[in-house]
Scaffold this motif. Structure first.
Motif: not given
Length: 343
Positions: A49-51, A46-47, A17
């Motif tokens: 996907d955030k970017y 999930d990390v 992250d």
């Protein structure tokens, strides 16, 4: 696409992250990011996907095979003309890629130094100091004041994609694979370039136990590297082992002196009990003073003393074990360290 940033990851979503956030803040934008999940239990999907809408980001998950093979996996899927290899525990200043793009000359590979971030814990700063200081083995690792040739390390290195493919990427070594790769780059006639401005913040290990394991494995890898690349073992690589043997010898002399003081004339062996500690104390003072000045913290300076001893003696003990197994017992690389590197 000019650059492909390849990052192997093993159970470190929080670190990924921070790295991806620093990549999203780069002033130079012509790059993609390839995250290779190397059999992690705690994944960073999930990390990533955030970017997904911020970076040109590709996420791949595969079975565990070690960092070298995971980098090769990412390189096979890369589109950039240059491959940039980073560890998941680094954070980049916003001008990192711009510095690379401005500094690349007629070279085929490059690397840069590392530093401690102000937000690092005192232990992390002490460990960073021990890995970069001239008074430990920082000069061996490469830099302006290095003691040996510069060889890029996998926490911060880059190479032309066609050269990477020609050399077959990283070997199956589980530790020391980046130095093995750098040696093969040079042996093939290519010249790595040091770019001092392309530095990274490198977290390394968060406690002395993990740090000891890391440097112990580095000591083991040094003999394996010499076996693979005869002539690459230099005098400077022996310094941690000499230091380790010297410290152990001094402590044993002191212990013998203390024992003799109980049975023989006390004054006769007084020097034997206390004199061996003088060089150890002097070295500790040098480390403490230098680190305190550089980090502007007495606490970090004091913590740098055990960090320096862990770094040098951990490496030295690993080197001795590897020398015994590989050179004395004549075991091959995979048999000698199957449980450590090749399980």
């Amino acid at each position: 696409m000019k650059y492909s940033v390849i990052v192997p990851v093993y159970n470190r979503p929080d670190e990924v992250d921070e790295l991806l956030e620093s990549l999203s803040n780069q002033t130079f934008k012509d790059f993609e990011v390839i995250i290779v999940e190397d059999g992690s239990v705690k994944t960073c999907k999930d990390v990533c996907d955030k970017y997904a809408d911020i970076l040109v980001l590709h996420y791949y998950a595969k079975e565990n095979s070690g960092p070298g093979q995971s980098r090769n996996y990412g390189a096979e899927r890369a589109q950039g003309d240059w491959l940039i290899i980073l560890d998941s525990d680094v954070v980049l200043p916003e001008g990192y890629l711009a510095a690379i793009d401005d500094s690349l000359q007629l070279c085929d590979a490059f690397g840069g130094p590392d530093a401690a971030h102000p937000s690092f814990t005192p232990v992390q700063k002490a460990i960073s100091y021990s890995m970069t200081s001239f008074f430990t083995t920082g000069g061996i690792r490469g830099g302006k004041a290095k003691l040996d040739k510069f060889y890029p390390r996998s926490f911060n290195m880059g190479i032309r994609r066609d050269v990477y493919q020609q050399l077959g990427g990283f070997s199956k070594m589980r530790f020391g694979e980046d130095i093995d790769f750098s040696y093969r780059i040079v042996e093939a006639g290519y010249k790595p370039q040091l770019i001092p401005e392309a530095w990274v913040w490198h977290k390394r290990r968060t406690d002395f136990r993990k740090f000891f394991r890391q440097v112990y494995n580095s000591g083991i890898a040094r003999i394996n590297l010499e076996k693979r690349h005869p002539g690459t073992l230099k005098l400077v690589h022996l310094l941690p082992t000499v230091f380790t043997v010297g410290v152990i010898a001094l402590i044993l002399i002191s212990a013998v002196g203390r024992a003799l003081m109980h049975y023989v004339d006390r004054d006769q062996f007084y020097w034997m009990c206390f004199a061996p500690w003088i060089p150890i104390i002097l070295y500790s003072l040098i480390i403490c003073i230098d680190s305190t000045i550089k980090n502007k913290s007495l606490k970090v300076g004091l913590l740098s003393i055990p960090a320096a001893f862990v770094q040098l003696m951990g490496y030295g003990l690993g080197f001795i074990e590897s020398w015994w197994k590989r050179c004395v017992l004549r075991q091959d690389e995979f048999t000698a360290f199957e449980q450590t590197f090749y399980k």
